[in-house]
Design a protein around this motif. Structure first.
Motif, PDB file in Angstrom:
ATOM      1  N   ASP A 334       0.842  -1.206   0.112  1.00  0.00           N
ATOM      2  CA  ASP A 334       0.074   0.075   0.009  1.00  0.00           C
ATOM      3  C   ASP A 334       0.805   1.189  -0.041  1.00  0.00           C
ATOM      4  OD1 ASP A 334      -2.301   1.339   0.094  1.00  0.00           O
ATOM      5  OD2 ASP A 334      -3.156   0.547   1.818  1.00  0.00           O
ATOM      6  N   ILE A 335       0.400   2.550  -0.594  1.00  0.00           N
ATOM      7  CA  ILE A 335       1.158   3.708  -0.537  1.00  0.00           C
ATOM      8  C   ILE A 335       0.008   4.591  -0.466  1.00  0.00           C
ATOM      9  CG2 ILE A 335       2.449   5.411  -1.843  1.00  0.00           C
ATOM     10  CD1 ILE A 335       3.914   3.140  -3.365  1.00  0.00           C
ATOM     11  N   GLU A 336       0.029   5.532   0.633  1.00  0.00           N
ATOM     12  CA  GLU A 336      -1.341   6.313   1.010  1.00  0.00           C
ATOM     13  C   GLU A 336      -0.587   7.617   1.239  1.00  0.00           C
ATOM     14  OE1 GLU A 336      -4.082   6.499   0.239  1.00  0.00           O
ATOM     15  OE2 GLU A 336      -4.804   4.399  -0.148  1.00  0.00           O
ATOM     16  N   VAL A 337      -1.457   8.670   1.172  1.00  0.00           N
ATOM     17  CA  VAL A 337      -1.245  10.025   1.663  1.00  0.00           C
ATOM     18  C   VAL A 337      -2.092   9.774   2.823  1.00  0.00           C
ATOM     19  CG1 VAL A 337      -1.427  12.529   1.534  1.00  0.00           C
ATOM     20  CG2 VAL A 337      -0.912  10.984  -0.493  1.00  0.00           C
ATOM     21  N   MET A 338      -1.475   9.872   3.919  1.00  0.00           N
ATOM     22  CA  MET A 338      -2.077   9.556   5.396  1.00  0.00           C
ATOM     23  C   MET A 338      -2.085  11.231   6.140  1.00  0.00           C
ATOM     24  SD  MET A 338      -2.257   6.305   5.461  1.00  0.00           S
ATOM     25  CE  MET A 338      -2.481   6.017   7.288  1.00  0.00           C
ATOM     26  N   GLN A 339      -2.920  11.167   7.001  1.00  0.00           N
ATOM     27  CA  GLN A 339      -3.176  12.258   7.844  1.00  0.00           C
ATOM     28  C   GLN A 339      -3.062  11.982   9.195  1.00  0.00           C
ATOM     29  OE1 GLN A 339      -6.952  14.381   7.436  1.00  0.00           O
ATOM     30  NE2 GLN A 339      -6.121  16.389   8.128  1.00  0.00           N
ATOM     31  N   ASN A 340      -2.357  12.798   9.899  1.00  0.00           N
ATOM     32  CA  ASN A 340      -2.078  12.583  11.715  1.00  0.00           C
ATOM     33  C   ASN A 340      -3.411  13.435  12.169  1.00  0.00           C
ATOM     34  OD1 ASN A 340      -1.629  12.671  14.006  1.00  0.00           O
ATOM     35  ND2 ASN A 340       0.132  13.461  13.964  1.00  0.00           N
ATOM     36  N   PRO A 341      -4.537  12.639  12.778  1.00  0.00           N
ATOM     37  CA  PRO A 341      -5.751  13.287  13.122  1.00  0.00           C
ATOM     38  C   PRO A 341      -5.563  14.113  14.204  1.00  0.00           C
ATOM     39  CG  PRO A 341      -5.660  10.941  13.684  1.00  0.00           C
ATOM     40  CD  PRO A 341      -4.311  11.132  12.796  1.00  0.00           C
TER      41      PRO A 341
END
Length: 386
Positions: A334-341
């Motif tokens: 997987d390759i994802e643009v993640m967000q730190n909530p």
């Protein structure tokens, strides 16, 4: 959708709920050593403030030579400053002890979660919730500062719409096997696997969790949105060489924390100069060294080295590069643009079964999305890249 998801501030740095046991028990609690360190620092502050307050009240000895009267006038009385230092120390002690006294205890009986939330004042809130009431198993990464260092905390949780019913399943400071753990909990609980991305919460089917991006592409489940005609983002530099390509940050991204840390570094450097002038050489060396090391760490930039068979994450410092991690392309799942909530910051995550590679903290999400599409395009190799 992301705003509707509760963000729970867990306390542990290391925990794992073993669902192979019945019942399974675990607690989310501040590590004891952090409480001890915090209380020790608080006691030091209280002792320093108390000693200075006591010493300032003592009469000057008659045996001391007469000194010229000082023309300096402090903006705050000495006793008031000492009192503030003592109060800060008391506040720190109360905060750390209270933080250690609160916890979230979880019991899993094979079908239900029993959660006991204990507040710092001792009040307990006990809830019991069946597993089918949960939204899924969420994998997210939180960033937090440890001095001049930015550390990652990897969190896997059973997500519920109510914050009090969210269950921490696995928390670690290490990325090792984090995706493997995520898949374990999703399959064991028979819940959807969730990721917190720039698009909000996305779902991964459990039957696809063990497949690489290359395998998913052959099944028609993954494609790349990379567009040759789309210009390179201004925050990204792409260098093409004969045997590799390099993606790197064009600049360092600053935030409020960085500005605060630069102010601390300037203060340390000023203290080093003052100590050197006062011939306190050891203190000057310590402060000066800390300032230099802190400045080097704050000037770090990341880059991804794209080789024939692997991706490599490199930390680029002013004087030296350091390889952080690497992963075989055949193992990338997987390759994802993640967000730190917790902070709202975005970053790019490259996952294999047992590794998590992080790139581009604080970069704009649209630029990270371009990097994601480029890397997926390089993986599936629909056309020669570059």
């Amino acid at each position: 959708m992301a705003k509707e998801i509760p963000t729970v501030n867990y306390l542990s740095h290391k925990m794992a709920l073993n669902l192979d046991r019945n019942p399974a028990k675990e607690s989310d609690r501040m590590p004891a050593y952090i409480m001890y360190i915090g209380v020790l620092c608080a006691l030091i502050l209280m002792m320093l403030g108390g000693y200075d307050l006591y010493a300032s009240r003592q009469p000057i000895s008659d045996t001391l030579p007469d000194l010229a009267p000082s023309t300096y006038h402090s903006w705050m009385p000495a006793w008031l400053f000492d009192a503030v230092v003592i109060l800060v120390g008391i506040g720190m002690a109360v905060k750390f002890v209270g933080g250690y006294l609160q916890y979230r205890k979880i019991i899993w009986d094979g079908a239900n979660f029993c959660i006991t939330n204990r507040r710092p004042d001792g009040k307990k809130i006990i809830t019991k919730e069946p597993v089918n009431k949960y939204c899924g198993v969420l994998l997210r990464i939180e960033f937090f500062q440890l001095g001049f260092l930015t550390r990652n905390r990897y969190i896997i949780e059973a997500l519920h719409k109510s914050e009090n019913k969210c269950v921490p399943l696995y928390i670690s400071m290490s990325a090792k096997n984090i995706r493997k753990q995520w898949k374990y909990y999703a399959k064991k609980l028979n819940l959807p696997a969730l990721l917190f991305t720039n698009e909000g919460i996305v779902t991964r089917n459990t039957e696809d969790l063990d497949k690489s991006i290359i395998s998913l592409n052959t099944e028609g489940k993954v494609t790349s949105g990379y567009d040759f005609n789309k210009p390179l983002p201004k925050s990204i530099i792409l260098v093409r060489k004969s045997n590799k390509k390099v993606l790197k940050s064009a600049k360092i991204f600053w935030d409020a924390y960085n500005l605060i840390m630069w102010a601390v570094l300037v203060a340390l450097l000023g203290g080093a100069v003052a100590m050197w002038c006062a011939q306190i050489c050891l203190g000057a060396i310590i402060c000066g060294t800390a300032a230099v090391i802190g400045a080097v760490l704050l000037c770090r930039k990341d880059k991804i080295v794209i080789k024939k068979y692997k991706f490599v994450i490199v930390h680029k410092f002013p004087l030296k590069n350091r390889k952080k991690a690497e992963v075989n392309k055949l193992e990338v799942e997987d390759i994802e643009v993640m967000q730190n909530p917790a902070t709202g910051r975005f970053y790019l995550a490259i996952y294999s079964n047992d590794k998590s590679l992080i790139f581009g903290k604080k970069m704009p999400p649209e630029d990270l999305l371009w990097v994601k599409d480029y890397l997926i395009y390089d993986l599936i190799k629909q056309k020669p890249v570059g």
